[in-house]
Design a protein around this motif. Structure first.
Motif, PDB file in Angstrom:
ATOM      1  N   ILE A  95       0.830  -1.203   0.000  1.00 19.03           N
ATOM      2  CA  ILE A  95       0.000   0.000   0.000  1.00 19.03           C
ATOM      3  C   ILE A  95       0.866   1.254   0.000  1.00 19.03           C
ATOM      4  CG2 ILE A  95      -1.677   1.328   1.361  1.00 19.03           C
ATOM      5  CD1 ILE A  95      -2.749  -1.480   2.307  1.00 19.03           C
ATOM      6  N   CYS A  96       1.878   1.295   0.845  1.00 21.25           N
ATOM      7  CA  CYS A  96       2.765   2.465   0.883  1.00 21.25           C
ATOM      8  C   CYS A  96       3.566   2.593  -0.411  1.00 21.25           C
ATOM      9  CB  CYS A  96       3.704   2.378   2.088  1.00 21.25           C
ATOM     10  SG  CYS A  96       2.869   2.550   3.682  1.00 21.25           S
ATOM     11  N   THR A  97       4.030   1.481  -0.949  1.00 21.13           N
ATOM     12  CA  THR A  97       4.764   1.509  -2.219  1.00 21.13           C
ATOM     13  C   THR A  97       3.870   2.018  -3.342  1.00 21.13           C
ATOM     14  OG1 THR A  97       6.183  -0.305  -1.492  1.00 21.13           O
ATOM     15  CG2 THR A  97       6.095   0.128  -3.858  1.00 21.13           C
ATOM     16  N   ALA A  98       2.640   1.532  -3.399  1.00 19.70           N
ATOM     17  CA  ALA A  98       1.697   1.987  -4.428  1.00 19.70           C
ATOM     18  C   ALA A  98       1.404   3.475  -4.275  1.00 19.70           C
ATOM     19  CB  ALA A  98       0.401   1.188  -4.354  1.00 19.70           C
TER      20      ALA A  98
ATOM     21  N   GLY B  81      -7.165   0.357  -1.041  1.00 19.04           N
ATOM     22  CA  GLY B  81      -8.511   0.130  -0.534  1.00 19.04           C
ATOM     23  C   GLY B  81      -9.175  -1.103  -1.101  1.00 19.04           C
ATOM     24  N   VAL B  82      -9.255  -1.170  -2.416  1.00 24.97           N
ATOM     25  CA  VAL B  82      -9.946  -2.293  -3.053  1.00 24.97           C
ATOM     26  C   VAL B  82      -9.157  -3.595  -2.848  1.00 24.97           C
ATOM     27  CG1 VAL B  82     -10.852  -3.209  -5.229  1.00 24.97           C
ATOM     28  CG2 VAL B  82     -11.098  -0.773  -4.701  1.00 24.97           C
ATOM     29  N   GLY B  83      -7.842  -3.528  -2.928  1.00 27.23           N
ATOM     30  CA  GLY B  83      -7.032  -4.731  -2.706  1.00 27.23           C
ATOM     31  C   GLY B  83      -7.211  -5.298  -1.305  1.00 27.23           C
ATOM     32  N   ALA B  84      -7.182  -4.445  -0.284  1.00 31.77           N
ATOM     33  CA  ALA B  84      -7.378  -4.906   1.098  1.00 31.77           C
ATOM     34  C   ALA B  84      -8.814  -5.395   1.302  1.00 31.77           C
ATOM     35  CB  ALA B  84      -7.038  -3.796   2.086  1.00 31.77           C
TER      36      ALA B  84
ATOM     37  N   PHE C 152     -14.997  -3.596   5.101  1.00 32.82           N
ATOM     38  CA  PHE C 152     -15.300  -2.194   4.826  1.00 32.82           C
ATOM     39  C   PHE C 152     -14.368  -1.258   5.600  1.00 32.82           C
ATOM     40  CE2 PHE C 152     -19.250  -4.262   3.511  1.00 32.82           C
ATOM     41  CZ  PHE C 152     -19.348  -3.751   2.226  1.00 32.82           C
ATOM     42  N   VAL C 153     -13.923  -1.695   6.757  1.00 31.13           N
ATOM     43  CA  VAL C 153     -12.907  -0.929   7.486  1.00 31.13           C
ATOM     44  C   VAL C 153     -11.623  -0.891   6.657  1.00 31.13           C
ATOM     45  CG1 VAL C 153     -11.474  -0.853   9.568  1.00 31.13           C
ATOM     46  CG2 VAL C 153     -13.904  -1.443   9.745  1.00 31.13           C
ATOM     47  N   SER C 154     -11.262  -2.020   6.065  1.00 28.88           N
ATOM     48  CA  SER C 154     -10.067  -2.083   5.223  1.00 28.88           C
ATOM     49  C   SER C 154     -10.210  -1.190   3.992  1.00 28.88           C
ATOM     50  CB  SER C 154      -9.795  -3.521   4.782  1.00 28.88           C
ATOM     51  OG  SER C 154      -9.486  -4.324   5.884  1.00 28.88           O
ATOM     52  N   LEU C 155     -11.372  -1.238   3.357  1.00 30.67           N
ATOM     53  CA  LEU C 155     -11.616  -0.401   2.174  1.00 30.67           C
ATOM     54  C   LEU C 155     -11.420   1.074   2.508  1.00 30.67           C
ATOM     55  CD1 LEU C 155     -12.692  -0.093  -0.784  1.00 30.67           C
ATOM     56  CD2 LEU C 155     -14.961   0.103   0.239  1.00 30.67           C
ATOM     57  N   CYS C 156     -12.056   1.526   3.562  1.00 31.16           N
ATOM     58  CA  CYS C 156     -11.988   2.948   3.934  1.00 31.16           C
ATOM     59  C   CYS C 156     -10.601   3.338   4.449  1.00 31.16           C
ATOM     60  CB  CYS C 156     -13.041   3.274   4.989  1.00 31.16           C
ATOM     61  SG  CYS C 156     -14.729   3.064   4.410  1.00 31.16           S
ATOM     62  N   THR C 157     -10.087   2.546   5.376  1.00 30.32           N
ATOM     63  CA  THR C 157      -8.816   2.907   6.019  1.00 30.32           C
ATOM     64  C   THR C 157      -7.649   2.821   5.049  1.00 30.32           C
ATOM     65  OG1 THR C 157      -9.656   2.172   8.154  1.00 30.32           O
ATOM     66  CG2 THR C 157      -7.268   2.370   7.925  1.00 30.32           C
ATOM     67  N   HIS C 158      -7.478   1.677   4.398  1.00 29.95           N
ATOM     68  CA  HIS C 158      -6.343   1.533   3.479  1.00 29.95           C
ATOM     69  C   HIS C 158      -6.538   2.380   2.219  1.00 29.95           C
ATOM     70  CE1 HIS C 158      -3.969  -1.225   5.732  1.00 29.95           C
ATOM     71  NE2 HIS C 158      -4.900  -2.178   5.745  1.00 29.95           N
TER      72      HIS C 158
END
Length: 184
Positions: free
Chosen positions: A49-52, A66-69, A82-88
Motif C-alpha cells: 500500500i505504501c509503495t503503491a 482500498g480495493v485490494g485490502a 469495509f474498514v479495510s476499504l476505507c482505512t487503506h
C-alpha cells in the motif's frame, strides 16, 4: 502525430492498469495471510500500500490499497472488509497526494512524510473500525501494538524499496511519460 500520441497514451493506460492490477494482487495476497506473532498476526500488505502510494496516482493507489485490502478480507475474513476499504483506501490516497504534490525537489522527504501520515491514518482507522465492529474499545486497544508495528514495518520497507532499491526510478523510467514525472 496525433495517432502516435494516442497510441502512446493508450500504451501508458495499459501499463498503468497492469501495474495497478499486479500491486492489487500482491495486496490481496499479503492481506489474506498474516505472520503469526505472540498475541496476534502481522500483515505485510502495508508494504504494498505504501509503495503503491509512492509510485501511483491517487486513483491507482486507492485501487491497490482500498480495493485490494477489501478483496483480501472479502475472500478470507469478511468482517473488517469495509474498514479495510476505507482505512487503506484513505491511507493510499493521502500517501500518493503528499508524495507527488509536496516537496517535489525532495522526493524522499516527501515520501517519508507521506508514509508517516499514512501510518497514522492506518492505526487510527483500524482502531476506530475495530472498536465499532466488535463493539468493544478494549479489543481495539489490545490490537493497537500490532497495528503500530504493521504500519511502521510497511512504511519503512516501502521507503527502502522505493529509494534504496530504486524501485521509484525504475518505475518512472519504465512506465511514466517524461512530462508527467513532476507530479499528478
Amino acid at each position: 502525430m496525433d495517432g502516435l500520441q494516442a497510441r502512446a497514451g493508450s500504451a501508458r493506460s495499459i501499463q498503468w492498469m497492469a501495474v495497478t492490477a499486479v500491486l492489487m494482487g500482491m495486496n490481496v495476497a499479503l492481506s489474506s495471510f498474516g505472520v503469526p506473532v505472540p498475541g496476534g498476526h502481522l500483515y505485510l500488505n502495508d508494504i504494498v500500500i505504501c509503495t503503491a502510494g509512492i509510485l501511483l496516482d491517487p486513483l491507482g493507489a486507492f485501487l491497490v490499497g482500498g480495493v485490494g485490502a477489501f478483496l483480501g478480507d472479502f475472500f478470507f475474513y469478511p468482517t473488517p472488509m469495509f474498514v479495510s476499504l476505507c482505512t487503506h483506501g484513505l491511507q493510499a490516497i493521502v500517501i500518493s497526494l503528499i508524495a507527488h504534490r509536496m516537496w517535489k525537489e525532495k522526493r524522499a522527504f516527501a515520501a517519508a512524510v507521506a508514509v508517516s501520515v499514512g501510518a497514522v491514518i492506518m492505526v487510527v482507522g483500524y482502531s476506530l473500525g475495530r472498536a465499532f465492529i466488535y463493539s468493544t474499545p478494549e479489543y481495539a486497544l489490545l490490537k493497537l501494538p500490532f497495528q503500530i508495528l504493521q504500519a511502521v514495518v510497511g512504511a519503512v520497507l516501502a521507503m527502502i524499496l522505493c529509494f534504496r532499491f530504486q524501485v521509484l526510478k525504475i518505475f518512472e523510467r519504465s512506465f511514466m511519460d517524461p512530462s508527467a514525472r513532476t507530479g499528478y
